[in-house]
Design a protein around this motif. Structure first.
Motif, PDB file in Angstrom:
ATOM      1  N   GLY A 314     -46.745  17.275 -82.716  1.00 17.54           N
ATOM      2  CA  GLY A 314     -46.891  18.598 -82.113  1.00 17.54           C
ATOM      3  C   GLY A 314     -47.865  18.635 -80.954  1.00 17.54           C
ATOM      4  N   PHE A 315     -47.948  17.541 -80.182  1.00 16.38           N
ATOM      5  CA  PHE A 315     -48.804  17.554 -78.989  1.00 16.38           C
ATOM      6  C   PHE A 315     -48.349  18.647 -78.017  1.00 16.38           C
ATOM      7  CE2 PHE A 315     -49.151  12.891 -80.102  1.00 16.38           C
ATOM      8  CZ  PHE A 315     -50.462  12.963 -80.549  1.00 16.38           C
ATOM      9  N   GLY A 316     -47.025  18.785 -77.865  1.00 24.44           N
ATOM     10  CA  GLY A 316     -46.503  19.784 -76.942  1.00 24.44           C
ATOM     11  C   GLY A 316     -46.831  21.200 -77.369  1.00 24.44           C
ATOM     12  N   LEU A 317     -46.803  21.446 -78.668  1.00 27.85           N
ATOM     13  CA  LEU A 317     -47.154  22.773 -79.186  1.00 27.85           C
ATOM     14  C   LEU A 317     -48.624  23.072 -78.930  1.00 27.85           C
ATOM     15  CD1 LEU A 317     -45.779  25.092 -80.742  1.00 27.85           C
ATOM     16  CD2 LEU A 317     -46.628  24.059 -82.848  1.00 27.85           C
ATOM     17  N   ARG A 318     -49.478  22.081 -79.136  1.00 35.26           N
ATOM     18  CA  ARG A 318     -50.910  22.253 -78.856  1.00 35.26           C
ATOM     19  C   ARG A 318     -51.139  22.517 -77.362  1.00 35.26           C
ATOM     20  NH1 ARG A 318     -55.759  19.894 -80.913  1.00 35.26           N
ATOM     21  NH2 ARG A 318     -54.734  20.012 -82.954  1.00 35.26           N
ATOM     22  N   TYR A 319     -50.450  21.763 -76.520  1.00 36.97           N
ATOM     23  CA  TYR A 319     -50.606  21.930 -75.067  1.00 36.97           C
ATOM     24  C   TYR A 319     -50.137  23.317 -74.620  1.00 36.97           C
ATOM     25  CZ  TYR A 319     -49.881  21.172 -70.059  1.00 36.97           C
ATOM     26  OH  TYR A 319     -49.911  21.283 -68.688  1.00 36.97           O
ATOM     27  N   SER A 320     -48.968  23.755 -75.115  1.00 40.66           N
ATOM     28  CA  SER A 320     -48.409  25.042 -74.703  1.00 40.66           C
ATOM     29  C   SER A 320     -49.273  26.212 -75.141  1.00 40.66           C
ATOM     30  CB  SER A 320     -46.995  25.207 -75.268  1.00 40.66           C
ATOM     31  OG  SER A 320     -46.134  24.192 -74.801  1.00 40.66           O
ATOM     32  N   SER A 321     -49.954  26.066 -76.269  1.00 36.18           N
ATOM     33  CA  SER A 321     -50.795  27.155 -76.769  1.00 36.18           C
ATOM     34  C   SER A 321     -52.043  27.360 -75.928  1.00 36.18           C
ATOM     35  CB  SER A 321     -51.206  26.872 -78.217  1.00 36.18           C
ATOM     36  OG  SER A 321     -52.090  25.753 -78.295  1.00 36.18           O
ATOM     37  N   ARG A 322     -52.354  26.383 -75.077  1.00 36.66           N
ATOM     38  CA  ARG A 322     -53.566  26.460 -74.269  1.00 36.66           C
ATOM     39  C   ARG A 322     -53.276  26.609 -72.774  1.00 36.66           C
ATOM     40  NH1 ARG A 322     -54.626  24.331 -78.908  1.00 36.66           N
ATOM     41  NH2 ARG A 322     -56.732  24.098 -79.752  1.00 36.66           N
ATOM     42  N   GLU A 323     -52.009  26.683 -72.412  1.00 38.95           N
ATOM     43  CA  GLU A 323     -51.632  26.816 -71.009  1.00 38.95           C
ATOM     44  C   GLU A 323     -50.899  28.133 -70.786  1.00 38.95           C
ATOM     45  OE1 GLU A 323     -52.534  24.723 -68.647  1.00 38.95           O
ATOM     46  OE2 GLU A 323     -53.511  23.385 -70.076  1.00 38.95           O
ATOM     47  N   SER A 324     -51.066  28.692 -69.606  1.00 36.31           N
ATOM     48  CA  SER A 324     -50.463  29.991 -69.306  1.00 36.31           C
ATOM     49  C   SER A 324     -49.437  29.929 -68.184  1.00 36.31           C
ATOM     50  CB  SER A 324     -51.561  30.993 -68.920  1.00 36.31           C
ATOM     51  OG  SER A 324     -52.296  30.522 -67.796  1.00 36.31           O
ATOM     52  N   GLU A 325     -49.149  28.730 -67.663  1.00 35.68           N
ATOM     53  CA  GLU A 325     -48.215  28.637 -66.551  1.00 35.68           C
ATOM     54  C   GLU A 325     -46.787  28.904 -67.005  1.00 35.68           C
ATOM     55  OE1 GLU A 325     -50.114  26.121 -67.589  1.00 35.68           O
ATOM     56  OE2 GLU A 325     -51.104  25.063 -65.944  1.00 35.68           O
ATOM     57  N   ASN A 326     -45.954  29.344 -66.066  1.00 41.57           N
ATOM     58  CA  ASN A 326     -44.530  29.467 -66.322  1.00 41.57           C
ATOM     59  C   ASN A 326     -43.910  28.070 -66.336  1.00 41.57           C
ATOM     60  OD1 ASN A 326     -44.637  32.296 -66.358  1.00 41.57           O
ATOM     61  ND2 ASN A 326     -44.439  32.390 -64.116  1.00 41.57           N
ATOM     62  N   GLY A 327     -42.825  27.947 -67.085  1.00 36.95           N
ATOM     63  CA  GLY A 327     -42.165  26.642 -67.165  1.00 36.95           C
ATOM     64  C   GLY A 327     -42.992  25.623 -67.908  1.00 36.95           C
ATOM     65  N   LYS A 328     -43.664  26.053 -68.985  1.00 37.81           N
ATOM     66  CA  LYS A 328     -44.531  25.142 -69.728  1.00 37.81           C
ATOM     67  C   LYS A 328     -43.751  23.996 -70.370  1.00 37.81           C
ATOM     68  CE  LYS A 328     -46.352  28.486 -72.140  1.00 37.81           C
ATOM     69  NZ  LYS A 328     -47.165  29.218 -73.142  1.00 37.81           N
ATOM     70  N   LYS A 329     -42.516  24.277 -70.805  1.00 30.93           N
ATOM     71  CA  LYS A 329     -41.717  23.235 -71.450  1.00 30.93           C
ATOM     72  C   LYS A 329     -41.410  22.104 -70.475  1.00 30.93           C
ATOM     73  CE  LYS A 329     -37.356  22.432 -73.850  1.00 30.93           C
ATOM     74  NZ  LYS A 329     -36.097  23.055 -74.355  1.00 30.93           N
ATOM     75  N   LEU A 330     -40.961  22.460 -69.273  1.00 27.43           N
ATOM     76  CA  LEU A 330     -40.659  21.447 -68.266  1.00 27.43           C
ATOM     77  C   LEU A 330     -41.918  20.695 -67.862  1.00 27.43           C
ATOM     78  CD1 LEU A 330     -38.597  20.138 -66.386  1.00 27.43           C
ATOM     79  CD2 LEU A 330     -39.072  21.955 -64.720  1.00 27.43           C
ATOM     80  N   LEU A 331     -43.032  21.427 -67.740  1.00 28.20           N
ATOM     81  CA  LEU A 331     -44.296  20.792 -67.370  1.00 28.20           C
ATOM     82  C   LEU A 331     -44.740  19.808 -68.438  1.00 28.20           C
ATOM     83  CD1 LEU A 331     -46.738  20.624 -65.456  1.00 28.20           C
ATOM     84  CD2 LEU A 331     -47.755  22.535 -66.725  1.00 28.20           C
TER      85      LEU A 331
END
Length: 356
Positions: A314-331
């Motif tokens: 769940g690295f991606g889940l942790r990263y997304s929870s701390r970022e506010s940019e649009n297109g977080k999945k692609l990033l």
């Protein structure tokens, strides 16, 4: 005065002897080419004497194109009403798990009479072989399989239990993938010492017994594990009494790193070459050797998982929870390709456990 008569319909209550309680459900690929699934249910047959440790069961099967149709057809195979409220285990055959499990998860989470806390796992070689296993003693048919995943009954460092609700969350949530225990039918027993890793659709890889223990250490932690260590002084069995870890993501725009800290309490349980006094310097050498081994095993496992482009931790889940940019999945997909790992373990050897 006009009298009015109301006709009230009674409830459809059925006596317990008219009910059949489903304890486990198995789904395999169909044995016939024109059907999709082989659906199986395991029914517990209660004994008259509750003090008897033995239990018996019946397995009903149906080859169909849908799970719903299969369960409906089974109603014609028994003279009782099927009750799913006591279902505690759902098995997916290994061959089917390597194709597409999404329709299976979608079905079960939409059944209000099946508990979301049912355990779900991969069955090897198939669900029928695992469901058909009968232990020497079992008071309620189906509880033996459940006991593998119940932390109150087992503390295996290799088993990573998965509830139905968590499987569906991992299937639908961005940034995390499914992990399931593998239940394997051997000649005279069942073994659960490996973990299967999925993407959003199917099983992509399986971890060995040692890799499963390392994976548990990196996620939920372990209790009562063990490692074999050999050096110039001999061979040792190290008891890992307790191990836990935590990590943080360090993002420097151009690079991203997962920094892990692992803490382990251990003891020297056995010296294979014979009993002997162990000096403090020898214990210190074993501690350093253990730390190096754990660091290397964890790093190799994380790199191996990343090569399959899956994220069960769940690295991606942790990263997304701390970022506010649009297109977080692609990033994150771009970030994950560059993700590196820094593992730092600290082992505390409390004692030897040997006779001096």
């Amino acid at each position: 005065m006009v009298g009015t008569t109301f006709v009230l319909s009674g409830c459809t209550f059925k006596d317990i002897d008219k009910r059949a309680f489903v304890t486990s459900i198995g789904i395999d690929q169909s044995e016939t080419s024109d059907k999709k699934y082989k659906v199986m249910i395991k029914l517990a047959i209660p004994k008259g004497d509750p003090k008897q440790p033995e239990s018996d069961f019946v397995i009903l099967t149906s080859n169909t194109d849908s799970i719903t149709e299969g369960l409906s057809l089974m109603k014609s195979q028994i003279d009782k009403e099927l009750v799913f409220g006591h279902t505690n285990s759902i098995l997916i055959g290994e061959e089917l798990a390597k194709s597409n499990i999404q329709p299976i998860l979608e079905f079960f989470v939409r059944r209000p009479d099946i508990q979301m806390t049912s355990y779900i796992s991969v069955a090897r070689p198939n669900s029928f072989e695992v469901l058909n296993f009968k232990p020497a003693e079992e008071q309620v048919s189906g509880n033996f399989l459940k006991s593998f995943f119940d932390f109150s009954k087992t503390e295996s460092p290799y088993i990573d239990s998965l509830f139905l609700f968590d499987a569906y969350r991992r299937e639908t949530e961005d940034g995390i993938n499914i992990t399931m225990p593998i239940v394997e039918k051997k000649k005279t027993q069942l073994e659960v010492d490996q973990i299967a890793l999925f993407n959003k659709y199917k099983m992509l890889m399986e971890l060995s017994t040692n890799e499963s223990e390392t994976f548990r250490l990196l996620t939920t932690g372990i209790y009562k594990g063990n490692l074999n260590v050999r050096n110039k002084n001999g061979s040792y069995v190290i008891n890992l009494e307790k191990g836990k870890s935590k990590y943080k993501l360090i993002d420097n725009n151009r690079s991203i790193k997962a920094k892990y800290t692992i803490k382990i309490k251990a003891s020297i349980e056995e010296k294979i070459d014979g009993l002997a006094n162990i000096s403090k310097s020898e214990i210190s050498e074993l501690r350093r050797q253990l730390e190096n081994k754990i660091d290397a095993d964890a790093t190799n496992l994380l790199r191996k998982i990343k090569k399959h482009q899956i994220d069960p931790i769940g690295f991606g889940l942790r990263y997304s929870s701390r970022e506010s940019e649009n297109g977080k999945k692609l990033l994150w997909n771009k970030k994950y390709a560059k993700l590196s790992f820094n593992i730092k373990s600290k082992v505390e050897i409390k004692g030897t456990g040997l006779i001096h």
